[in-house]
Motif scaffolding. Structure first.
Motif: not given
Length: 347
Positions: A29-32, A325-330
């Motif tokens: 989902m992050d890749h997408a 957003e939280e996932y994308a920034h770890g």
């Protein structure tokens, strides 16, 4: 991400109409959203794509050819979008498989072989099964191949003498849990205090890298491996990140296996074929699973309690962009961030 209304065509005889209950945010989902390493809209030839391939859904209606499911059944999503003649995935539902609608839809339809029923007597929560649906199925299929490869050269080595190490996320955690259940010594690398504590609770030896600089990472990691393996190295290394591929190879024992089922931070690497041959290292690459492996993994999980530790709170529907957003920034502590879709179906 944007909210839109669309109309699904009627289900075919082999399809099932479902309403997602919980979803689990994951790497695809992050890749997408980042359109990396591919732009799936361009790849699919579609203006917009509804993503999401991990979760739990409730069956609403079944096609006339479907005999394994009935309305009211709760199922995990088995996200094999298109598969080859042997059942192995080629494209993934809710990601790069054309025409598929993922769990970020209030209602969607799936082929009946894209759903695995949750045992009705299961005492696990639906949130746990939602987290299980992609990561644990992937781990089951990848570990099956990786361990078979290790045994092909080291069949006389008992599990207690095997050291399995990983860095990564939920898939790596799931594989280490399987290895530990078999009697292997296991360890996982992380820098988050909450994850270090969780790993200890799960019986997985935590390797704390929070104090390592980029320059000292390899030296400190190899020192930790030497201490934890008695100087023998890693029997099976689970690397779904690609952040330090050459370091992972250096950590391998002779006859060691490096295995991957993901490529979060790197898709292409070079290595010394000569040194890998001399070390008799086996490189395993798998992509998700066959349907039968999904069924087997659910059965094993139900019977043995092999299930993910999930957070108590799930992100509500209107906070999913925040979750992304939280996932994308770890910035997430949990390996298994859960979100809700149809709140009226919650436990």
């Amino acid at each position: 991400m944007r909210l839109e209304t669309f109309t699904l065509p009627p289900i075919s005889p082999d399809e099932v109409l479902v309403r997602p209950i919980y979803g689990c945010w994951e790497g695809n989902m992050d890749h997408a959203l980042r359109r990396s390493p591919v732009d799936i809209c361009t790849l699919r030839g579609e203006d917009a794509v509804v993503i999401g391939n991990a979760g739990v859904v409730r069956v609403v209606e079944v096609g006339e050819n479907v005999s394994t499911l009935q309305p009211g059944d709760d199922c995990i999503v088995f996200c094999n979008g298109t598969w080859d003649a042997h059942g192995y995935p080629v494209r993934i539902l809710g990601y790069d498989a054309p025409g598929t609608v993922g769990v970020l839809a209030k209602t969607t339809k799936m082929h009946h072989r894209q759903l695995v029923p949750i045992p009705k007597e299961s005492r696990a929560s639906l949130k746990q099964w939602a987290a299980f649906s992609l990561r644990y199925v992937t781990a089951w299929a990848n570990w099956r191949v990786a361990y078979a490869c290790w045994k092909s050269q080291m069949d006389g080595s008992p599990p207690k003498d095997q050291f399995v190490c990983a860095w990564g996320g939920g898939v790596a955690l799931a594989e280490l849990s399987l290895a530990r259940a078999m009697g292997c010594s296991v360890a996982m690398v992380t820098s988050k205090a909450s994850r270090l504590a969780l790993l200890s609770e799960l019986g997985i030896d935590p390797i704390d890298r929070s104090g390592w600089s980029d320059a000292s990472f390899e030296k400190e990691f190899l020192k930790a491996v030497e201490a934890k393996s008695g100087g023998l190295g890693v029997s099976i290394f689970v690397d779904n990140l690609g952040i330090a591929y050459k370091t992972a190879l250096k950590a391998l024992a002779r006859q060691g296996v490096i295995t991957t089922s993901g490529w979060k931070h790197g898709a292409t690497f070079a290595n010394s074929r000569a040194m890998e041959c001399i070390g008799r290292h086996i490189h395993v690459h798998t992509h998700y699973a066959r349907y039968e492996e999904g069924v087997e993994s659910v059965r094993f999980a139900h019977e043995n309690g092999w299930l993910p530790p999930v957070p108590e709170e799930a992100y509500p529907w209107d906070r999913i962009p925040e979750l992304a957003e939280e996932y994308a920034h770890g910035r997430l502590d949990s390996y298994f961030p859960i979100f809700t879709v149809n709140e009226d179906l919650l436990e």
